[in-house]
Write an enzyme that holds these catalytic residues in place. Structure first.
Site, short mmCIF file in Angstrom:
data_model
loop_
_atom_site.label_atom_id
_atom_site.label_comp_id
_atom_site.label_asym_id
_atom_site.label_seq_id
_atom_site.Cartn_x
_atom_site.Cartn_y
_atom_site.Cartn_z
N ASN A 1 1.05 -16.87 -14.33
CA ASN A 1 1.41 -16.01 -13.21
C ASN A 1 1.22 -16.84 -11.93
O ASN A 1 0.10 -17.08 -11.49
CB ASN A 1 0.47 -14.78 -13.21
CG ASN A 1 0.76 -13.84 -12.07
OD1 ASN A 1 1.60 -14.10 -11.21
ND2 ASN A 1 0.05 -12.72 -12.05
N ARG B 1 5.24 -14.53 -15.55
CA ARG B 1 5.48 -13.34 -14.75
C ARG B 1 6.43 -13.72 -13.61
O ARG B 1 6.13 -14.64 -12.85
CB ARG B 1 4.17 -12.83 -14.17
CG ARG B 1 4.40 -11.65 -13.27
CD ARG B 1 3.12 -11.23 -12.58
NE ARG B 1 3.35 -10.02 -11.82
CZ ARG B 1 2.74 -9.75 -10.66
NH1 ARG B 1 1.85 -10.59 -10.18
NH2 ARG B 1 3.00 -8.64 -10.02
N HIS C 1 5.30 -4.09 -10.23
CA HIS C 1 4.18 -3.76 -11.13
C HIS C 1 4.69 -3.09 -12.40
O HIS C 1 3.96 -2.35 -13.07
CB HIS C 1 3.16 -2.78 -10.49
CG HIS C 1 2.38 -3.32 -9.35
ND1 HIS C 1 2.02 -2.55 -8.26
CD2 HIS C 1 1.86 -4.54 -9.11
CE1 HIS C 1 1.32 -3.27 -7.41
NE2 HIS C 1 1.21 -4.49 -7.91
N ASN D 1 -4.96 -4.77 -5.47
CA ASN D 1 -4.70 -5.35 -4.15
C ASN D 1 -3.36 -4.86 -3.63
O ASN D 1 -3.22 -4.43 -2.50
CB ASN D 1 -4.66 -6.86 -4.26
CG ASN D 1 -5.93 -7.47 -3.76
OD1 ASN D 1 -6.52 -6.98 -2.80
ND2 ASN D 1 -6.35 -8.54 -4.41
N ARG E 1 -1.04 -4.72 3.08
CA ARG E 1 0.31 -4.18 3.34
C ARG E 1 0.24 -2.72 3.77
O ARG E 1 -0.56 -1.95 3.23
CB ARG E 1 1.17 -4.27 2.07
CG ARG E 1 1.60 -5.68 1.73
CD ARG E 1 2.29 -5.75 0.39
NE ARG E 1 1.46 -6.45 -0.57
CZ ARG E 1 1.67 -6.48 -1.89
NH1 ARG E 1 2.69 -5.83 -2.42
NH2 ARG E 1 0.88 -7.16 -2.68
N PHE F 1 -11.44 -3.50 -1.26
CA PHE F 1 -11.84 -2.10 -1.23
C PHE F 1 -13.35 -1.92 -1.26
O PHE F 1 -13.90 -0.99 -0.66
CB PHE F 1 -11.18 -1.32 -2.39
CG PHE F 1 -10.98 0.11 -2.03
CD1 PHE F 1 -9.82 0.52 -1.40
CD2 PHE F 1 -11.98 1.05 -2.25
CE1 PHE F 1 -9.66 1.84 -1.02
CE2 PHE F 1 -11.82 2.37 -1.87
CZ PHE F 1 -10.66 2.77 -1.26
N VAL G 1 -8.99 -0.89 -8.01
CA VAL G 1 -9.53 0.29 -7.34
C VAL G 1 -9.45 1.50 -8.27
O VAL G 1 -10.43 2.25 -8.43
CB VAL G 1 -8.75 0.57 -6.02
CG1 VAL G 1 -9.26 1.84 -5.35
CG2 VAL G 1 -8.83 -0.63 -5.08
N GLU H 1 -1.84 -6.80 -17.69
CA GLU H 1 -0.48 -7.32 -17.53
C GLU H 1 -0.27 -8.57 -18.37
O GLU H 1 0.81 -8.80 -18.90
CB GLU H 1 -0.20 -7.60 -16.04
CG GLU H 1 -0.05 -6.32 -15.26
CD GLU H 1 -0.13 -6.50 -13.76
OE1 GLU H 1 -1.26 -6.69 -13.27
OE2 GLU H 1 0.91 -6.47 -13.09
P1 ADP Z 1 -4.66 -7.62 -8.04
O1 ADP Z 1 -4.52 -7.82 -9.54
O2 ADP Z 1 -3.55 -6.85 -7.41
O3 ADP Z 1 -5.07 -8.83 -7.28
P2 ADP Z 1 -6.91 -5.94 -8.77
O4 ADP Z 1 -6.25 -4.98 -9.70
O5 ADP Z 1 -7.85 -6.94 -9.34
O6 ADP Z 1 -5.86 -6.64 -7.83
O7 ADP Z 1 -7.69 -5.05 -7.70
C1 ADP Z 1 -8.37 -5.63 -6.64
C2 ADP Z 1 -8.99 -4.52 -5.81
O8 ADP Z 1 -9.86 -3.75 -6.63
C3 ADP Z 1 -9.79 -5.05 -4.64
O9 ADP Z 1 -9.50 -4.32 -3.48
C4 ADP Z 1 -11.21 -4.76 -5.09
O10 ADP Z 1 -12.05 -4.50 -4.01
C5 ADP Z 1 -11.04 -3.50 -5.90
N1 ADP Z 1 -12.21 -3.29 -6.74
C6 ADP Z 1 -12.66 -4.07 -7.74
N2 ADP Z 1 -13.83 -3.58 -8.23
C7 ADP Z 1 -14.12 -2.48 -7.51
C8 ADP Z 1 -15.19 -1.52 -7.50
N3 ADP Z 1 -16.20 -1.62 -8.34
N4 ADP Z 1 -15.15 -0.52 -6.60
C9 ADP Z 1 -14.12 -0.41 -5.73
N5 ADP Z 1 -13.09 -1.27 -5.69
C10 ADP Z 1 -13.08 -2.29 -6.55
#
Ligand code: ADP
Length: 407
Positions: free
Chosen positions: A18, A99, A188, A219, A249, A291, A339, A392
């Site tokens: 990816n 991906r 997604h 994210n 975003r 988050f 999240v 994924e």
């Molecule tokens: P991506 O794959 O899009 O980079 P993720 O699915 O890993 O993103 O999600 C990242 C988000 O999840 C970040 O904003 C992170 O703060 C949030 N996150 C991860 N663990 C927790 C938690 N325990 N509580 C709240 N938010 C969380």
């Protein structure tokens, strides 16, 4: 990152790649058992100091130093595999699965990459300037690094090719839209498809019998409505900017904001792009895009973080309402991604007070931390609310293996 484990070597392994513009995530996956034999992340490619972390056999290995480009990144990954005592043997690879964010109107199902396909992925760069060029480069370098190993492209937009015209058409001049391929593509898709499938499996139901709302809150964040396994609506659009509030975003804004800012603040196209894609969302509202940081600040009494949390949850809730109407009611609402999987407070806020719609979260079930799919609604709730971890990489590995094995 998924924890890598030691495992039995297999000739049916898929390397999933990816690529971002300056990063490369990868996993070596056994697609049937879902076993992850190795996983890693190369970051800051092309910067002065790059970094790679490789996890295999229960151990982490790190590299720091300049990483010139994605080709060099693959070389470092190969070195890390060798150092871990389990070299990445092309002969043991069934295929490499990539991906690719944007398949445009051209690509639906996963495809075997040849020169023509690579050219088409590059041509779609206009629609995904941050993502597609990186994916194309990654594919090109992987073809050089693993000659003779099939390279498969799996598109993030694919699952949403089934959106009905009423859902994917923007109400703008039809000729302009046709000329420039402007429509809702959705993103997604691999996650929404995987998670909606896992929901059916977990509930022991046939997917064709279920109307589902899937909330992918990471994210990037997006919502989808899935009727009987077929996607009928999604919140992201021509680009992954539309819809929910995300890390950096904005999601939905009145497009008039753009003309207004161009006129009164003199922002040009790049300035507006940067504002909405990189300086908005949680970052724009709370000053932090992660988050967990928003929650920490909110818990410490920070008003901006509280507002960011409220705007975020309100937006998700609005989409839930919209998709309940699109589907004519839902059987299941599912939270997934960083999240969605880990923030009970978000799940509670999004679905609070919806008992009249047959939606009732159980506070105790919602508080449980687990990596397993689980139901968090009460037994009385007519809509089942679930938390289902997305994967994924596994979905890409399985789609890749399926295509290659079909022949
Ligand atoms: P991506 O794959 O899009 O980079 P993720 O699915 O890993 O993103 O999600 C990242 C988000 O999840 C970040 O904003 C992170 O703060 C949030 N996150 C991860 N663990 C927790 C938690 N325990 N509580 C709240 N938010 C969380």
């Amino acid at each position: 990152m998924t924890a890598a484990s030691t495992g039995t070597p297999s000739t049916a392994l898929v390397l999933v790649i990816n690529c971002g513009s300056s990063s490369m995530k990868y996993q070596l996956v056994e697609p049937v058992s879902a076993e992850v034999l190795a996983a890693g992340l190369v970051e800051r490619i092309g910067e002065e100091q790059g970094r790679a972390v490789h996890s295999a056999g229960g151990q982490d290995r790190e590299f720091t130093g300049p990483i010139a480009d994605h080709g060099a990144a693959l070389g470092i990954i190969a070195d890390l595999f060798a150092e871990s005592g389990r070299p990445l043997d092309p002969a043991g690879l069934l295929a490499v699965g990539h991906r690719v964010v944007h398949g445009g109107a051209v690509f639906g199902d996963p495809v075997l990459v040849d020169d023509h396909v690579l050219g088409q992925i590059r041509e779609l760069a206009a629609l995904a300037p941050l993502h597609n060029p990186a994916a194309a480069t990654g594919i090109e370098r992987a073809r050089e690094a693993f000659p003779g190993v099939p390279q498969v492209a799996v598109f993030d937009t694919a699952f949403f090719r089934t959106l009905p015209a009423a859902a994917h058409t923007y109400a703008i001049d039809a000729q302009v839209a046709a000329e420039h391929q402007i429509r809702r593509y959705g993103f997604h898709g691999t996650s929404h498809q995987y998670v909606s499938g896992q929901v059916a499996l977990a509930l022991g139901r046939d997917i064709t019998d279920l109307d589902q709302i899937v909330l992918h809150l990471g994210n990037g964040a997006s919502a989808s409505a899935v009727a009987g396994g077929i996607a009928v609506e999604t919140s992201m659009g021509l680009t992954p900017l539309e819809g929910l509030v995300m890390g950096t975003r904005s999601g939905d804004v009145d497009p008039g904001v753009l003309f207004y800012l161009a006129r009164v603040a003199g922002l040009d196209t790049d300035g507006l792009d940067t504002l909405l894609n990189r300086r908005s969302g949680l970052l724009g509202l709370a000053g932090v895009n992660d988050f967990r940081d928003v929650q920490t600040r909110m818990d410490a009494g920070n008003d901006a973080a509280r507002l960011a949390f409220d705007v975020y949850c309100h937006r998700v809730r609005k989409y839930v309402g919209a998709y309940l109407a699109v589907l004519g009611g839902a059987d299941v609402i599912t939270f997934t991604a960083g999240v969605g999987e880990n923030a009970p407070a978000v799940r509670a806020a999004v679905l609070a007070g919806l008992e009249r719609l047959g939606i009732e979260i159980d506070a105790e079930r919602n508080a449980v931390r687990s990596k397993e799919p689980r139901v968090i609604s009460t037994d009385a709730s007519t809509v089942t609310v679930m938390v289902v971890p997305t994967n994924e990489e596994l979905a890409i590995a399985r789609a890749t293996a399926q295509l290659v094995q079909q022949g």
